[in-house]
Design a protein around this motif. Structure first.
Motif, PDB file in Angstrom:
ATOM      1  N   LEU A  74       0.822  -1.217   0.000  1.00 13.50           N
ATOM      2  CA  LEU A  74       0.000   0.000   0.000  1.00 13.50           C
ATOM      3  C   LEU A  74       0.855   1.267   0.000  1.00 13.50           C
ATOM      4  O   LEU A  74       0.421   2.307  -0.500  1.00 13.50           O
ATOM      5  N   ARG A  78      -0.856   3.400  -2.692  1.00 15.16           N
ATOM      6  CA  ARG A  78      -1.779   4.435  -2.217  1.00 15.16           C
ATOM      7  C   ARG A  78      -1.134   5.390  -1.206  1.00 15.16           C
ATOM      8  O   ARG A  78      -1.625   5.559  -0.096  1.00 15.16           O
ATOM      9  N   LEU A  81      -3.601   8.342  -0.001  1.00 20.52           N
ATOM     10  CA  LEU A  81      -4.668   7.877   0.880  1.00 20.52           C
ATOM     11  C   LEU A  81      -4.128   7.585   2.276  1.00 20.52           C
ATOM     12  O   LEU A  81      -4.729   7.970   3.285  1.00 20.52           O
ATOM     13  N   LEU A  82      -2.979   6.917   2.355  1.00 22.96           N
ATOM     14  CA  LEU A  82      -2.394   6.598   3.657  1.00 22.96           C
ATOM     15  C   LEU A  82      -1.995   7.867   4.403  1.00 22.96           C
ATOM     16  O   LEU A  82      -2.228   7.988   5.610  1.00 22.96           O
ATOM     17  N   PHE A  85      -5.149   9.583   5.669  1.00 20.53           N
ATOM     18  CA  PHE A  85      -5.719   8.902   6.828  1.00 20.53           C
ATOM     19  C   PHE A  85      -4.886   9.194   8.069  1.00 20.53           C
ATOM     20  O   PHE A  85      -5.424   9.471   9.147  1.00 20.53           O
ATOM     21  N   TYR A 177     -10.897  13.477   5.542  1.00 25.75           N
ATOM     22  CA  TYR A 177     -10.608  12.113   5.112  1.00 25.75           C
ATOM     23  C   TYR A 177     -11.703  11.577   4.198  1.00 25.75           C
ATOM     24  O   TYR A 177     -11.423  10.905   3.207  1.00 25.75           O
ATOM     25  N   SER A 181     -10.951  10.275   0.462  1.00 20.49           N
ATOM     26  CA  SER A 181     -11.283   8.920   0.027  1.00 20.49           C
ATOM     27  C   SER A 181     -12.256   8.902  -1.137  1.00 20.49           C
ATOM     28  O   SER A 181     -12.388   7.892  -1.828  1.00 20.49           O
ATOM     29  N   PRO A 193      -8.014  -0.818  -1.730  1.00 17.77           N
ATOM     30  CA  PRO A 193      -7.100  -1.215  -0.657  1.00 17.77           C
ATOM     31  C   PRO A 193      -7.849  -1.801   0.527  1.00 17.77           C
ATOM     32  O   PRO A 193      -8.967  -1.381   0.835  1.00 17.77           O
ATOM     33  N   VAL A 198      -5.098   0.124   5.510  1.00 17.87           N
ATOM     34  CA  VAL A 198      -5.166   1.586   5.567  1.00 17.87           C
ATOM     35  C   VAL A 198      -5.137   2.050   7.021  1.00 17.87           C
ATOM     36  O   VAL A 198      -4.438   3.007   7.373  1.00 17.87           O
ATOM     37  N   TYR A 201      -1.490   1.555   8.514  1.00 18.06           N
ATOM     38  CA  TYR A 201      -0.536   2.574   8.069  1.00 18.06           C
ATOM     39  C   TYR A 201      -0.951   3.968   8.514  1.00 18.06           C
ATOM     40  O   TYR A 201      -0.098   4.830   8.764  1.00 18.06           O
ATOM     41  N   GLY A 202      -2.261   4.198   8.629  1.00 15.10           N
ATOM     42  CA  GLY A 202      -2.708   5.486   9.164  1.00 15.10           C
ATOM     43  C   GLY A 202      -2.223   5.677  10.585  1.00 15.10           C
ATOM     44  O   GLY A 202      -1.783   6.776  10.969  1.00 15.10           O
ATOM     45  N   GLU A 324     -14.161   2.033   0.667  1.00 13.71           N
ATOM     46  CA  GLU A 324     -13.627   2.426   1.959  1.00 13.71           C
ATOM     47  C   GLU A 324     -14.202   3.761   2.409  1.00 13.71           C
ATOM     48  O   GLU A 324     -14.181   4.085   3.601  1.00 13.71           O
TER      49      GLU A 324
END
Length: 334
Positions: A74, A78, A81-82, A85, A177, A181, A193, A198, A201-202, A324
């Motif tokens: 990821l 992404r 996105l990570l 988040f 967020y 997303s 993902p 997510v 990693y967030g 998501e």
């Protein structure tokens, strides 16, 4: 005969699966709802709100590290996105919410954060200039009207103004967020993902950001070796910290993700709205934070408005809305 029996077994397993999903959703709402109740005594015992946020996020990130390693791809697929988040749904929401509950009641802070679904619709209507349904507009009106009752606007705002602004900032971080997303799938194969990846990693990214901001090396660690007062009862600080990290974060996120996969977003959204109710009841019982009848009525109206707003958005999502997004819209990451 055998086909009929197989159909009955499938229906039975489907009902059992929905029941299990509903149970997990209730566990998630209970776990999320208890975060503020466990954190406030630590803050009142001498820990800075940012220190409590860092302990929560860093501890949960450590627990979720194996999940992050499993979904390490990821980071390449992404990164935006990570990062979003980690910055908004983890660091921003947690820091603003915990700072808010240090100044205003837990239930009030969480109810204000439940303006997020209504604010998302405001973004869609006035920034993206896209139409929204009448039901969604009704949800916004109800949420704002209910909030006016919660903060007792007729008495000139009965709570600390900065605390109210911090709670509103937590709602805005959650909106950020949702909007991030909602930008569509940018993967070449359109793959979505895994939400657990997510979240993992967030938490890691949020922990790194909060380390820079909170500078935990200056934390008063003696507080963690002592006890904190919970409405007249001395509770070990380490026990409250375990509650925040393991129950209010790891268990809450994981059970929330699994429950949404077994339930529709609309059903999960109804259960998620119980989070504010649970937080208010727990704060009432464990912290002695009493709300007046108009505030309780206003809180109920906020929840109804939030549910109408988010269910209207989820019922007919645009083609480019990622699953998501619907998942995150059913949870309040506090």
């Amino acid at each position: 005969m055998h086909g009929a029996q197989g159909s009955e077994e499938t229906a039975g397993s489907g009902t059992a699966g929905r029941g299990f999903g509903l149970g997990l959703a209730l566990v998630s709402a209970l776990a999320f709802g208890g975060s503020g109740v466990a954190a406030k005594p630590l803050i009142e015992a001498g820990l800075d709100p940012l220190d409590v946020v860092w302990l929560r996020v860093a501890g949960a990130a450590l627990v979720m590290l194996p999940v992050a390693w499993r979904h390490r791809a990821l980071v390449r697929e992404r990164p935006v996105l990570l990062a979003g988040f980690g910055l908004l749904a983890v660091a921003g929401v947690q820091a603003c919410y915990f700072a808010a509950i240090s100044r205003i009641p837990v239930g009030v802070a969480l109810l204000i954060e439940y303006l997020a679904p209504a604010l998302v619709l405001g973004w869609v209507r006035f920034v993206q200039r896209k139409p929204v349904s009448r039901a969604a507009a009704l949800g916004v009106v109800l949420a704002v009207g209910g909030l006016a009752c919660v903060v007792e606007i007729w008495s000139g705002l009965s709570f600390d103004a900065l605390g109210l602004l911090l709670a509103l900032a937590a709602a805005c971080c959650q909106v950020g967020y949702f909007v991030l997303s909602d930008q569509g799938s940018d993967a070449a194969d359109g793959a979505v993902p895994d939400p657990l990846g997510v979240i993992a990693y967030g938490l890691l990214i949020g922990a790194v950001l909060l380390t820079v901001i909170a500078r935990p090396w200056g934390m008063d660690r003696s507080v963690l070796a002592g006890s904190a007062d919970m409405n007249g009862t001395a509770v070990p600080a380490w026990l409250l910290l375990c509650w925040i990290v393991l129950l209010a974060t790891v268990v809450a996120y994981v059970t929330g993700v699994v429950s949404v996969r077994r339930l529709s977003p609309q059903v999960a959204g109804v259960v998620a709205c119980l989070e504010a109710v649970i937080a208010t009841v727990l704060a009432w019982v464990l912290l002695g934070e009493h709300l007046s009848a108009p505030q309780l009525f206003g809180g109920a109206v906020v929840l109804v408005g939030a549910f109408i707003a988010q269910s209207s958005k989820a019922s007919a999502p645009p083609a480019d809305v990622e699953p998501e997004t619907l998942l995150s819209a059913t949870q309040s990451p506090v």
